[in-house]
Design an enzyme around this catalytic site. Structure first.
Site, PDB file in Angstrom:
ATOM      1  CG  HIS A 180      -1.634   1.396   1.430  1.00 14.73           C
ATOM      2  ND1 HIS A 180      -3.219   1.322   1.320  1.00 14.73           N
ATOM      3  CD2 HIS A 180      -1.301   2.545   1.749  1.00 14.73           C
ATOM      4  CE1 HIS A 180      -3.464   2.461   1.443  1.00 14.73           C
ATOM      5  NE2 HIS A 180      -2.537   3.066   2.134  1.00 14.73           N
ATOM      6  CD  GLU A 181       2.039   3.802   3.560  1.00 11.95           C
ATOM      7  OE1 GLU A 181       2.281   4.837   3.098  1.00 11.95           O
ATOM      8  OE2 GLU A 181       0.712   3.509   3.957  1.00 11.95           O
ATOM      9  CG  HIS A 184       0.277   6.204  -0.733  1.00 11.56           C
ATOM     10  ND1 HIS A 184      -0.907   6.600  -1.298  1.00 11.56           N
ATOM     11  CD2 HIS A 184       0.017   5.655   0.542  1.00 11.56           C
ATOM     12  CE1 HIS A 184      -1.754   6.415  -0.328  1.00 11.56           C
ATOM     13  NE2 HIS A 184      -1.292   5.645   0.682  1.00 11.56           N
TER      14      HIS A 184
HETATM   15 ZN    ZN Z   1      -2.187   5.119   2.310  1.00 12.13          ZN
END
Ligand code: ZN
Ligand code: NAG
Ligand code: NAG
Length: 266
Positions: A180-181, A184
């Site tokens: 998830h990170e 980004h």
């Molecule tokens: Zn996030």
């Protein structure tokens, strides 16, 4: 993580910059206001680099900086085997994007103050990233120079050490926090960005959702627009076992984002 070299820090719970900040509930350190999304999108549209539909497999080196409160695994000094397993999980998730993450090195630092206090947007985190980045392998720092960063001085993913595969951060302990990170890092927003209105996450094939989803609420449908909430998407807040996909639209966006801002052509 980052650059043609990703930069990942693993810290303690209170310091856990990025998700899950609160093991009871996922909270991501990358929260973007709708006004910032608008500003970022204008910049993106203006600078956008054209990418072809042809998939060119790319390798992105990742540096892991393990910051622990003492030298024990329970104190945050996780073993190499868990870092290796984390890379395997990421590569499964990014397979459709033709991205292979490769472990470029691991540093280990015992620093209880950083471990406990270097939370998001703190001066401790900035100082920690600066110190660790400079401590990184020289050979990799040469790579940095060729790449553009939106914010090179603060370009690192921070995750809770116990969120790696086999960690104790149930139900966020199958490694999808870093997936998830890294999402980004490659230019993706949360699927719930903007709620039910507007362009949301700037990706067409992720249905809008009013708010983050937690757990694994199959069939959740919070907006009147087409499609149920994308609860299986890596860019939502659901449990690790619930997260299984990036959409084709997200893959297209991330390819253009990393070509534009990181000089990486996939
Ligand atoms: Zn996030
Ligand atoms: C963690 O999340 C739970 C559930 O949302 C909340 O009640 C609690 O206050 C949070 N704890 C911290 C330390 O933020
Ligand atoms: C990869 O793409 C296929 C076909 O679109 C899709 O079914 C699958 O969920 C994708 N895998 C991931 C990890 O996103």
């Amino acid at each position: 993580m980052f650059v043609s070299l990703a930069f990942t820090l693993l810290l303690g719970a209170t310091a856990a910059l990025a998700s899950p900040h609160n093991v009871t509930r996922r909270v991501c350190g990358t929260v973007t206001s709708d006004a910032d999304v608008l500003r970022m999108e204008q910049d993106f549209q203006a600078k956008k680099v054209a990418v072809s539909d042809v998939k060119t497999p790319v390798t992105i080196p990742v540096l892991f900086h393990v910051v622990s409160k003492d030298s024990t695994a329970i104190g945050g000094n996780i073993p190499d085997s868990q870092i290796a397993e984390q890379i395997v999980v990421m590569n499964k998730a990014y397979g459709n994007a033709s991205i292979t993450w490769v472990l470029a090195g691991t540093t280990r630092t015992v620093n209880a103050v950083w471990f406990n206090t270097a939370g998001p947007d703190t001066s401790a985190q900035t100082a920690m990233k600066k110190a660790l980045r400079q401590g990184g392998a020289n050979v990799l720092q040469r790579l940095y120079c060729r790449l553009q960063f939106r914010n090179p001085k603060d370009d690192g993913v921070v995750i809770l050490f116990s969120s790696v595969p086999g960690g104790t951060a149930v139900p966020y302990n199958f490694g999808q926090t870093l997936t998830h990170e890294a999402g980004h890092w490659v230019g993706l927003f949360h699927t719930f960005q903007g709620g039910c209105s507007g362009a949301g996450d700037q990706v067409d094939d992720t249905p809008s959702e009013a708010s983050p989803a937690f757990g694994c609420p199959n069939g959740r449908d919070t907006c009147s627009s087409a499609g149920v909430d994308p609860i299986h998407n890596y860019m939502d807040y659901t449990d690790d076992v619930c997260m299984t996909e990036f959409t084709a639209g997200q893959v297209a966006r991330l390819k253009t984002q990393i070509a534009t801002y990181r000089g990486i052509t996939v």
